[in-house]
Write an enzyme that holds these catalytic residues in place. Structure first.
Site, PDB file in Angstrom:
ATOM      1  N   LYS A  91      56.593 -30.483  34.580  1.00  0.00           N
ATOM      2  CA  LYS A  91      56.368 -30.580  33.145  1.00  0.00           C
ATOM      3  C   LYS A  91      57.539 -31.332  32.533  1.00  0.00           C
ATOM      4  O   LYS A  91      58.671 -31.246  33.023  1.00  0.00           O
ATOM      5  CB  LYS A  91      56.282 -29.183  32.509  1.00  0.00           C
ATOM      6  CG  LYS A  91      55.500 -29.145  31.213  1.00  0.00           C
ATOM      7  CD  LYS A  91      53.996 -29.181  31.453  1.00  0.00           C
ATOM      8  CE  LYS A  91      53.221 -28.929  30.182  1.00  0.00           C
ATOM      9  NZ  LYS A  91      51.777 -28.788  30.442  1.00  0.00           N
ATOM     10  N   GLY A 191      43.544 -20.831  17.094  1.00  0.00           N
ATOM     11  CA  GLY A 191      43.895 -22.218  17.379  1.00  0.00           C
ATOM     12  C   GLY A 191      42.652 -23.028  17.674  1.00  0.00           C
ATOM     13  O   GLY A 191      42.039 -22.874  18.728  1.00  0.00           O
ATOM     14  N   VAL A 192      42.259 -23.874  16.726  1.00  0.00           N
ATOM     15  CA  VAL A 192      41.037 -24.676  16.912  1.00  0.00           C
ATOM     16  C   VAL A 192      41.381 -26.157  16.846  1.00  0.00           C
ATOM     17  O   VAL A 192      40.762 -26.943  16.138  1.00  0.00           O
ATOM     18  CB  VAL A 192      39.937 -24.302  15.892  1.00  0.00           C
ATOM     19  CG1 VAL A 192      39.292 -22.994  16.267  1.00  0.00           C
ATOM     20  CG2 VAL A 192      40.485 -24.231  14.462  1.00  0.00           C
ATOM     21  N   VAL A 195      41.555 -28.227  22.026  1.00  0.00           N
ATOM     22  CA  VAL A 195      40.682 -27.454  22.919  1.00  0.00           C
ATOM     23  C   VAL A 195      39.798 -26.484  22.142  1.00  0.00           C
ATOM     24  O   VAL A 195      38.592 -26.376  22.401  1.00  0.00           O
ATOM     25  CB  VAL A 195      41.524 -26.685  23.957  1.00  0.00           C
ATOM     26  CG1 VAL A 195      40.626 -25.807  24.833  1.00  0.00           C
ATOM     27  CG2 VAL A 195      42.328 -27.648  24.813  1.00  0.00           C
TER      28      VAL A 195
END
Length: 364
Positions: A91, A191-192, A195
């Site tokens: 990462k 959380g929209v 994803v």
């Protein structure tokens, strides 16, 4: 306080002495001309080149950035192993505000840093970066995925990420309620964004009742405009306390499952797209003690990495979707292993992933 190298002592402690240590390679990157400051962490290459996204985030301290890179890289090792990919985990994090600090020059400099690793790390999108950014990075680095179709890539990986989380929810329902069908189930999504809004569509298509929240009003409004049947609540605190909630889907940043949220969570299943949902070791036991089934995040959100890995070999969406559909079977296998071993699902997933990595190292 600094070490003899001049680096903050707490950063070096994190790298070499803490439980977060044990990574194969950590690269601290700086390009003064562009303002780039980044950390690239390679946790393991036992299964193949490390694969993982690039996060662009305004960390409060360098130590916080290093810690996040290490945690995320480790998570990618486990995610890639459980997804059956021939990739290790890595990462990268870029320190800064993507809205203010992201420039073409900075992304090109970052691409040169990744390229200097000679293929040991393959990068992609993450929080704060997008397909257009990867197109820029790819101009300096051929080990770049998540590019646009016009530039030889597969495009937005959030579509398959959402599909994989949906498969994880179906497996959770099968394990807990004896039926994978989600019709009539109340699902809360925190959380929209990339994803989450795709996940909303999958759930509505099956007849689930969907409740959402997001710190960004525009993200909530976009979903409500597209799907008037969806309900919104003020914040995550309201969502996790919602009466009758069957499934809670954390789809924003990590640490959603912690000492404050778990005791008040009304859902009986947690299955979401966010990485590193467990705030600290022991939270998985707290969930199990409350009778809450946890679908390990790095298992169910692997659809995106399945897509970007496929991009390296000539992207085929149907092939990727078929692989992502197997997240259903993988999740069920983890629940079965957890039951057999008498441990939480998160621990069972870790055991399976660690076994695959150990076998790969032994075969070298």
């Amino acid at each position: 306080m600094t070490d003899v190298t001049g680096a903050p002592a707490d950063v070096l402690h994190t790298l070499f002495q803490s439980d977060q240590g044990g990574h194969e390679q950590v690269v601290l990157c700086q390009d003064r001309a562009s303002g780039l400051k980044a950390v690239i962490a390679l946790h393991s290459t036992a299964l193949g080149p490390a694969l993982g996204g690039t996060r662009f985030y305004p960390y409060a301290t360098e130590a916080e950035a290093v810690a996040d890179a290490l945690n995320l890289a480790r998570g990618m090792s486990y995610k890639n192993a459980m997804a059956g990919l021939d990739h290790g985990g890595g990462k990268a994090v870029i320190i800064g505000d993507p809205e203010r600090d992201k420039t073409e020059e900075l992304l090109l400099a970052y691409g040169r840093m990744v390229a200097s690793l000679g293929g040991r790390y393959v990068t992609a999108c993450d929080v704060g970066t997008c397909v257009a950014d990867m197109d820029v990075v790819a101009r300096e680095c051929r080990w770049t995925t998540g590019r646009s179709p016009e530039n030889g890539g597969a495009g937005d990986s959030s579509v398959l990420t959402a599909f994989g989380v949906y498969q994880g929810m179906r497996a959770s329902a099968q394990h807990l309620w004896g039926d994978p069908v989600l019709r009539g189930r109340k699902v809360g999504i925190a959380g929209v964004g990339k994803v989450g809004h795709h996940l909303v569509r999958h759930l509505l298509d099956e007849g689930a009742e969907v409740v959402i929240t997001d710190v960004r009003e525009e993200a909530v409004q976009r979903v409500l405009d597209q799907h008037p049947e969806v309900t919104a609540v003020a914040d995550t605190e309201a969502l996790i306390r919602l009466e009758g909630l069957d499934i809670y889907a954390p789809c924003a940043l990590g640490g959603a499952l912690n000492d404050l949220s778990v005791p008040v969570l009304t859902a009986t299943v947690v299955c979401g797209a966010a990485n590193n949902q467990l705030a600290h070791p022991g939270v998985e036991k707290d969930l199990a003690d409350r009778g809450i089934l946890y679908a390990p995040d790095y298992v169910v959100n692997a659809g995106g990495v399945i897509q970007v890995a496929d991009e390296l070999h000539g992207f085929d969406f149907a092939r990727c979707k078929a692989k992502a559909a197997k997240i259903f079977d993988t999740t069920l296998a983890i629940f079965a292993r957890a039951k057999a071993d008498g441990i939480p699902p998160a621990a069972a997933a870790d055991r399976i992933a660690e076994q695959r990595m150990a076998e790969a190292r032994a075969a070298r």
